[in-house]
Design a protein around this motif. Structure first.
Motif, short mmCIF file in Angstrom:
data_model
loop_
_atom_site.label_atom_id
_atom_site.label_comp_id
_atom_site.label_asym_id
_atom_site.label_seq_id
_atom_site.Cartn_x
_atom_site.Cartn_y
_atom_site.Cartn_z
N ARG A 108 -4.05 -16.92 -6.75
CA ARG A 108 -3.39 -15.62 -6.91
C ARG A 108 -4.34 -14.48 -6.57
O ARG A 108 -3.92 -13.45 -6.05
N VAL A 109 -5.64 -14.66 -6.87
CA VAL A 109 -6.62 -13.65 -6.47
C VAL A 109 -6.73 -13.62 -4.94
O VAL A 109 -6.81 -12.55 -4.33
N THR A 110 -6.73 -14.79 -4.32
CA THR A 110 -6.74 -14.85 -2.86
C THR A 110 -5.56 -14.07 -2.29
O THR A 110 -5.72 -13.25 -1.37
N ALA A 111 -4.37 -14.31 -2.83
CA ALA A 111 -3.17 -13.61 -2.35
C ALA A 111 -3.27 -12.11 -2.62
O ALA A 111 -2.82 -11.29 -1.79
N LEU A 112 -3.84 -11.75 -3.76
CA LEU A 112 -4.01 -10.33 -4.11
C LEU A 112 -4.88 -9.63 -3.07
O LEU A 112 -4.55 -8.53 -2.60
N LEU A 113 -5.99 -10.26 -2.69
CA LEU A 113 -6.89 -9.65 -1.72
C LEU A 113 -6.23 -9.55 -0.34
O LEU A 113 -6.37 -8.54 0.35
N GLU A 114 -5.53 -10.59 0.05
CA GLU A 114 -4.80 -10.54 1.33
C GLU A 114 -3.82 -9.38 1.34
O GLU A 114 -3.71 -8.63 2.32
N HIS A 115 -3.09 -9.25 0.23
CA HIS A 115 -2.07 -8.19 0.13
C HIS A 115 -2.70 -6.81 0.16
O HIS A 115 -2.19 -5.90 0.85
N GLU A 116 -3.80 -6.61 -0.56
CA GLU A 116 -4.43 -5.29 -0.60
C GLU A 116 -4.94 -4.86 0.77
O GLU A 116 -4.81 -3.70 1.15
N ILE A 117 -5.52 -5.77 1.51
CA ILE A 117 -6.03 -5.44 2.84
C ILE A 117 -4.89 -5.06 3.76
O ILE A 117 -4.94 -4.02 4.46
N GLN A 118 -3.83 -5.85 3.76
CA GLN A 118 -2.71 -5.56 4.66
C GLN A 118 -1.94 -4.32 4.23
O GLN A 118 -1.48 -3.54 5.07
N SER A 119 -1.80 -4.12 2.93
CA SER A 119 -1.13 -2.91 2.44
C SER A 119 -1.92 -1.65 2.77
O SER A 119 -1.34 -0.61 3.10
N PHE A 120 -3.23 -1.75 2.66
CA PHE A 120 -4.09 -0.62 3.00
C PHE A 120 -3.90 -0.24 4.47
O PHE A 120 -3.75 0.94 4.81
N ASP A 121 -3.88 -1.23 5.35
CA ASP A 121 -3.68 -0.97 6.77
C ASP A 121 -2.29 -0.39 7.02
O ASP A 121 -2.13 0.58 7.78
N LYS A 122 -1.28 -0.96 6.38
CA LYS A 122 0.09 -0.47 6.56
C LYS A 122 0.22 0.98 6.14
O LYS A 122 0.93 1.78 6.80
N ALA A 123 -0.47 1.36 5.07
CA ALA A 123 -0.39 2.75 4.59
C ALA A 123 -0.95 3.72 5.62
O ALA A 123 -0.45 4.85 5.76
N ILE A 124 -1.97 3.30 6.36
CA ILE A 124 -2.53 4.16 7.42
C ILE A 124 -1.49 4.39 8.50
O ILE A 124 -1.30 5.52 8.98
N GLY A 125 -0.79 3.33 8.90
CA GLY A 125 0.26 3.47 9.91
C GLY A 125 1.46 4.24 9.40
O GLY A 125 2.05 5.06 10.12
#
Length: 417
Positions: A108-125
């Motif tokens: 679940r921590v692995t999934a959390l980190l994956e999600h945070e990185i992709q969400s951070f990028d999405k927010a920039i776009g």
């Protein structure tokens, strides 16, 4: 004893570096760009977090491209977002993540980190799309006014950055490593025979990797021919297949044609020449590689967690530096690990093509600077002077290009404080 000439050569190199080390955990870091050869687009983060009375380390390197706006922003903001999410997650499982429950909750921590990185990028776009939902309607003058008014938003979306980080719990002796692009997170250890063994803690993403090449190529219709060119660049432009930012190759071509082209970015060929090639975006993804590693088997055994940007890869390879038109074909992670030893294997000098010196940084006693100094010439005075010769860097009239990329290194010894 060091000669005055060698002392001056080293001093000129060190002017272009920012280094530091922590008093606890003995984490050493350095980021480098030869003085006078442009702005360093790399960023480095070394943080200690207290989460519910447990200690965590966050070690990260960011390699910016097309400017430093995205690497700078990501290095300042992403760690904070991850810390908050990790705090909330641990609070939600009873207030503790340790060796007793990490097998249950680690994925679940692995999934959390994956999600945070992709969400951070999405927010920039998303921020760019919010101020400009339909760029095709903009005139050149309107685009310039938009850029002037929302410079930070547009620049963060245009520029990009790779990342590599290690999220470490030193008390519980485990970590998660994350990578996006061509920076490295690795682990070095010494076996019973005294030999260095190295392991990548997460995947590195380059088009030289057949799996990554295949993934990128198969993400687009077969009608799009040669989307990755002979120089391993997407659409003849971008060398990294995964990054934060870089929305010129993630959004509709109209963003490049009607917004990004007016940012004043100089390139040869001009960036707008890539517009006709953008047919089925995204061509660059923000999907990271994230893995868990149990550090207990390596603890206190002369092991190191090592992070570096691809400037290290380029120095070890040597093609654009000291080995014109030739490649070393050496493993950069192995070379860095060997340079941390007090008895450096002689074959490292053969790989680099110059003599090296253990503890190169001397009184500074920075292990990351030790590695950097040996990669930049070691004890070879001529090479050390070449590094600080600004006129030599990227000289278009030279027979062979001499280019030293931004280079960042973090070293953490896997042991108790």
């Amino acid at each position: 004893m060091m000669s005055e000439r060698e002392y001056q050569a080293r001093e000129r190199i060190l002017i272009g570096r920012i280094g530091g080390k922590t008093h606890t955990h003995h984490i050493h870091g350095v980021t480098f760009k030869p003085q006078g050869s442009g702005t360093n687009q790399d960023r480095m983060v070394i943080q200690k977090w207290d989460i519910l009375n447990d200690e965590w380390l966050f070690l990260a390197v960011f390699d910016g491209h097309l400017g430093s706006a995205t690497s700078d922003y990501t290095s300042k903001m992403l760690p904070t977002f991850i810390q908050r999410r990790l705090h909330s997650f641990i609070e939600g499982i009873g207030g503790r993540l340790d060796r007793g429950n990490v097998a249950q909750h680690g994925s679940r921590v692995t999934a959390l980190l994956e999600h945070e990185i992709q969400s951070f990028d999405k927010a920039i776009g998303d921020a760019l799309r919010a101020i400009c939902p339909d760029p095709s309607t903009l005139s050149a003058e309107q685009a310039r006014r938009l850029i002037e008014k929302h410079q930070n938003i547009v620049q963060r979306a245009f520029s990009g950055t790779t990342l590599a980080f290690a999220l470490v719990n030193p008390r519980q002796r485990f970590l998660w490593a994350a990578g996006l692009g061509d920076s490295t997170v690795g682990l070095s250890t010494t076996d019973r025979q005294g030999r260095i063994q190295v392991h990548r803690l997460c995947d590195m993403h380059t088009f030289q990797d057949p799996k990554e090449y295949f993934r990128a190529a198969m993400s687009h219709p077969t009608s799009e021919k040669d989307i990755i060119d002979w120089d391993n660049r997407m659409l003849g432009w971008m060398a990294v297949p995964r990054s934060i930012g870089g929305f010129a190759l993630k959004l509709h071509a109209s963003y490049l044609d009607h917004v990004f082209r007016y940012m004043g970015f100089t390139a040869n060929p001009p960036i707008e020449t890539h517009v006709p090639k953008i047919k089925t975006p995204p061509y660059v993804t923000s999907e990271p590689s994230v893995r868990f590693t149990d550090l207990q088997p390596y603890w206190g055994k002369n092991s190191h967690v090592i992070l570096f940007t691809d400037g290290v890869d380029n120095l070890v390879d040597g093609y654009f530096v000291f080995r014109p038109m030739g490649h070393s074909h050496a493993n950069p992670l192995e070379v860095v690990a060997e340079l941390l030893r007090d008895d450096i294997d002689p074959r490292i000098e053969t790989i680099l093509g110059h003599a090296v010196q253990p503890r190169w940084s001397g009184a500074e006693d920075n292990r990351a600077t030790d590695v950097l100094g040996n990669l930049l010439g070691g004890t070879n005075l001529e090479r050390l002077e070449m590094v600080s010769d600004v006129d030599r860097h990227d000289d278009p009239d030279a027979d062979c290009m001499f280019h030293i990329d931004d280079t960042t290194i973090i070293i953490w010894p896997v042991k108790d404080e």
